[in-house]
Structure formats: C-alpha cells, structure tokens
Design a protein around this motif. Structure first.
Motif: not given
Length: 542
Positions: A176, A179, A239, A243-244, A247-248
C-alpha cells in the motif's frame, strides 16, 4: 511417535487440514501479482521529447508540429530549432547536413492509450535513466533474498504462526505504501520490504499436512500460483493506472492478516500439545528421542552442482517472465499464455520425474529451455508468432525445471547437510532472480547479448546435471560418506541396484564407516547409560 504419525493417528487429512490449505492458498493466488507486477506498473509506452510549443500556439496540426520538432523515430533527442522544411512535399528527402539535436530538457510525452500511468511515465525512467526500471525489480528480488535469511531464522525462534501473520501485514502495508510513494527512491524502499514479506510467506511449511498428502497439497499450491498469473492479467487490464493497480493487489493481504488470527491461534495450541506429547524423555535427546544435532559437516565438492541449476532456472525464468513487452504482442494476452503454459509443463514434469527420473527431467528441461531462448535470437522480429511460441515453450520448460528442482535438490544432499544445501540452493535461486533484470542492461551494448546469456546459462547447467546421480526409487542418503561411496563421477551407482537399499557390511567397511555394535531388542532408552537402538532417520519416521 513422530508428529506425522500423530496426525495419522488422529485422522490424517481432516477438516482442519482442508481449511488450512484453502486459507493458505488464497494468499498464494495474490503472490504472483507482486512477483510479476512490474510487467505492468513499469511498462514502457511509446514516448518522445516534450515539444516547446503547443499546437494551438503555432496553428499547426500536432503531427506536423512533432515532425518539425523531433527526428522521426527518435525518443531521446529533439531538434534544437524547428525544421520547417520538413513540412514541404520533399521534406522527407535526405538532407546533406542533418540538423543539430539536443536531449529532452523539458521531459517526455507518453502514449497513454494502453497504460494511463506507470512508474516509467511518472518518473521518466527512459533514455539515460531506463536502467532504473531494471534496478527496481532487482531490489525487490533482493528483498526476497534478505527476507528468506531474516524470517527463516525468526520463524525457527518464534514459530511459523507469528511470522506468517506478520508477513501478511507487512506485505499489505508495504504494498500500500508503494502505491503512495512520492519518489522513485521511496518506491524502491517499499518494494524491497514487500519482497521481504513475500519470502516470509513462502517459508511457511505445511507441517499440518500428513505425509501421504503433502505432494498433492504442494502441487495444488503450485497451480494456485499459476492461476494467480491469470488473475494478474485480468486485474492489470481492468486497472491501467499503476498506483491503483499496486493498491488493488496489496489490500487483500490485510484480509489475510485478519483471518490468520482465527485459525493459527488454534493451530498454535494444538502444536503446543503435540510438542508436549513428543517431548524428549531422556537428557541429551531431542524430540522423538533423536540425538541433539552435531556440527554440520562441510558440503562435498560434487554437491555444489545443484545450486548452479537452481541459479540458472531462476535466472532464465525471470529473464523471460519480466520482459513481456519484448515480444511485440498484446501484453495481457502474453501474460495469460505465459501462465497457461505452466499447467501442462508441470504435469509433464511430474510424469517424467515419476516414471523416467529426476536427472533426465532436470537436464532435459534446462537444455530445451536454453535452446529455445537461443533460437529466438535468430528469428526476425517481424515473425512475432514464432518468437512468441519459442518464448512460451522456453518458459514452460523452465516451469518444469522449477517443479523438478525442489524435489531433486533435497534428494541429492545427505541428511546431515540437507538443510545447509537447500539453504545454499535457495540463495542461488534468489541471486538468479536478482541478476536477471540487471543483465537486460547489457542490451545497450549489444541487443542480443542478454538473451545469449539467458540461453547459455540453462544449457550449461543442463549439461552439468547429466553427471549428477539419479535418485528415483532410492532411499535418501544420510551421511556424506554414503553419498561419496554410492555414486561415481558419472552419477552411476557403484554397488547394488537402485532399489534404495543401504550399503551392506562389506560396503560399509570399504567406506571406513564403523559398524554399530549389536543392539538389544528392547527399544526403550536405557537410563543407565547402556546402548540403545538408534532412532530412524527423519525421512523414515515420516
């Protein structure tokens, strides 16, 4: 009674074991996402130098403005002054004196039709800085190596339960944080810590699995990792922003951390009770009455070979798996195909390991993989389908080699140094994965040089593996002397057949191994200090 015998006594593969396998398999699905994540978060899109003027300021079409500002096909330089003559009908003709160019002082413009953002486009890891992309992946793999060393010792001291739970939390937290990294340096730091957590999860052993089901469970876990490669392709397509995406694939590990407290606490209590039941009953003995360990003898010279093909397998595997854009194909489709080839490859390797032999499988898989990589160098780039097919075939052979190497390495080392040998082999595998991205930088000198190195390494290791002993249908060796006496330099058995029997009396004398005195029929420890029956080796107790 051994712990494996105790498991069989209380029911073997029960609901607790099934639940454990399922709960351990879910994180494995997501582990491939972190291992191969930079194929998508660090993808390099088409780019060119940022222009000095906007199209609306000059009244030119964007394509015309690009034509007069940047040489055709150039990604790292631009014209010092606009070349208006290129707009003429014959402007594409060769000029006697090519205009002066300069580096991209104002940055770059990227094609965002496939990837809306990557670490390459955000921190301009192109041209003179393109080596930093490979450095980021190497630092992640370095974290995997360091994590194996650090968490391996801590898990032995504090137990699997605490370390596994902590690694779930660390992987979720550091993933996390990656990201939200503000700079490339901070990103690399968090990726390094993520790699450490990855290694800590891999170290978790299926100690609650009965002996007869461990091979099946291990195969199931391997296929879960393969399915994870399919999952990565789907998630990365859905995605496209790095960054997303980071995070995913990181957030699920917080869920794994939360539910791990539910089942590992009960496991810890049961393990404590089992340890009490198996506690040593005589001073100087360990659990199950085993003698306390003695200093580890040095590795015999011939046993340095297994780490070499662990290195080559990992080196070539990540050299292929982390360079999907090299094949000029849809990167999401390539990721799916690279994951799918593992399924038949592992199945074929299991069959050949069982019915043909370990040595043949290991050597043949490495040599075929290396030849496929080398053959790809000779294929023209416009034959994309053939290049991709060779790469997929090579990757499948390396997956088969991985499937064999874990079993074969453990069978080659004698019991007294097996953990030391496996630790050395694992370290060499991690070094291979660290080195693989860095070798790509050699492409700046000669474009085909990285693939020559990737191809030669497994071929050489495959040829060396021919001279290793065959371990199919043989008992695990227990001492260094037994290994040296059982095999000659060609890897062939010196005496007896391949039925796994131990050396006989005359063979033991030849090896100068002192024979044990006659033992009493009573197997109970003699508290008066008299002789007692030696315990069975661990692999026989299981």
């Amino acid at each position: 009674m051994a712990f494996a015998d105790l498991l069989e006594h209380v029911g073997g593969m029960g609901r607790f074991q099934v639940a454990s396998v399922v709960l351990l398999a879910l994180p494995v699905l997501m582990m491939a996402s972190h291992n191969l994540l930079q194929n998508f978060t660090a993808a390099t899109s088409d780019h060119h130098c940022r222009l000095r003027w906007e199209a609306n300021a000059t009244g030119l079409d964007p394509q015309d403005l690009l034509r007069v500002s940047v040489p055709r096909g150039e990604q790292c330089r631009r014209f010092v002054t606009p070349q208006w003559w290129l707009l003429e009908a014959n402007g594409s003709a060769t000029n006697t004196t090519w205009p002066e160019t300069e580096p991209c002082h104002d940055g770059w413009t990227y094609d965002r039709s496939v990837f809306t953002s990557t670490i390459v486009s955000e921190w301009d890891l192109v041209c003179s800085s393109r080596g930093l992309k490979q450095l980021a992946q190497s630092l992640y793999m370095a974290g995997v190596l360091v994590g194996g060393i650090v968490f391996g010792g801590l898990s032995d001291r504090f137990g699997r339960r605490s370390l596994l739970t902590w690694c779930y939390l660390q992987m979720g937290a550091m993933g996390t944080c990656s990201s939200f990294a503000p700079t490339f340096t901070v990103y690399c730091l968090f990726r390094f810590l993520t790699g450490m957590a990855f290694s800590g999860i891999v170290l978790n052993t299926l100690e609650w699995m009965p002996t007869r089901t461990r091979a099946l469970v291990g195969t199931f876990m391997g296929y879960c990792y393969t399915l994870g490669q399919f999952l990565l392709a789907g998630v990365s397509y859905a995605v496209p922003a790095w960054r997303w995406l980071q995070l995913t694939v990181s957030l699920p590990f917080f869920c794994f951390f939360l539910y791990s407290w539910i089942w590992v606490t009960g496991a810890l209590l049961a393990h404590t009770l089992a340890t009490d039941l198996l506690a040593p009953s005589h001073p100087g003995q360990g659990v199950r009455g085993d003698p306390l360990p003695h200093p580890t003898p040095p590795l015999p010279t011939g046993e340095i070979c297994p780490p070499s093909f662990r290195f080559s397998t990992s080196f070539a595997y990540y050299g292929l798996a982390m360079d999907l854009q090299n094949f000029d194909f849809n990167i999401y489709v390539i990721q799916l195909v690279f994951g799918a080839v593992d399924i038949p490859a592992k199945l074929v390797s299991i069959l050949t390991i069982t019915f043909v032999g370990r040595r043949f499988t290991q050597s043949f898989a490495l040599i075929l993989a290396g030849l496929a990589i080398l053959a790809n160098i000779l294929v023209p780039r416009d034959l994309r389908t053939l290049r991709t097919a060779l790469a997929v075939f090579g990757k499948g052979c390396l997956a088969a080699s991985f499937n064999c190497v874990f079993l074969y390495t453990g069978e080659l080392y004698p019991t007294v140094i097996r953990q030391t040998g496996m630790g050395l082999a694992n370290t060499m595998a991690r070094l291979g994965s660290i080195t693989a991205p860095l070798v790509k930088m050699a492409g700046e000198v000669f474009p085909a040089l990285p693939f020559i190195i990737y191809g030669v390494a497994p071929v050489v290791s495959g040829l060396v593996a021919i001279f290793l002993p065959e371990t199919r249908d043989t008992a695990l060796p227990e001492t260094v002397e037994e290994v040296e006496g059982r095999w000659d330099w060609r890897g062939w058995r010196r005496r007896g057949g391949t039925d796994g029997t131990r050396p006989q009396k005359d063979e033991a004398q030849h090896l100068q191994v002192p024979l044990q005195p006659p033992q009493p029929s009573n197997t109970t420890a003699d508290h008066s200090g008299g002789p007692q029956n030696p315990p069975k080796p661990p692999h026989l107790q299981q």
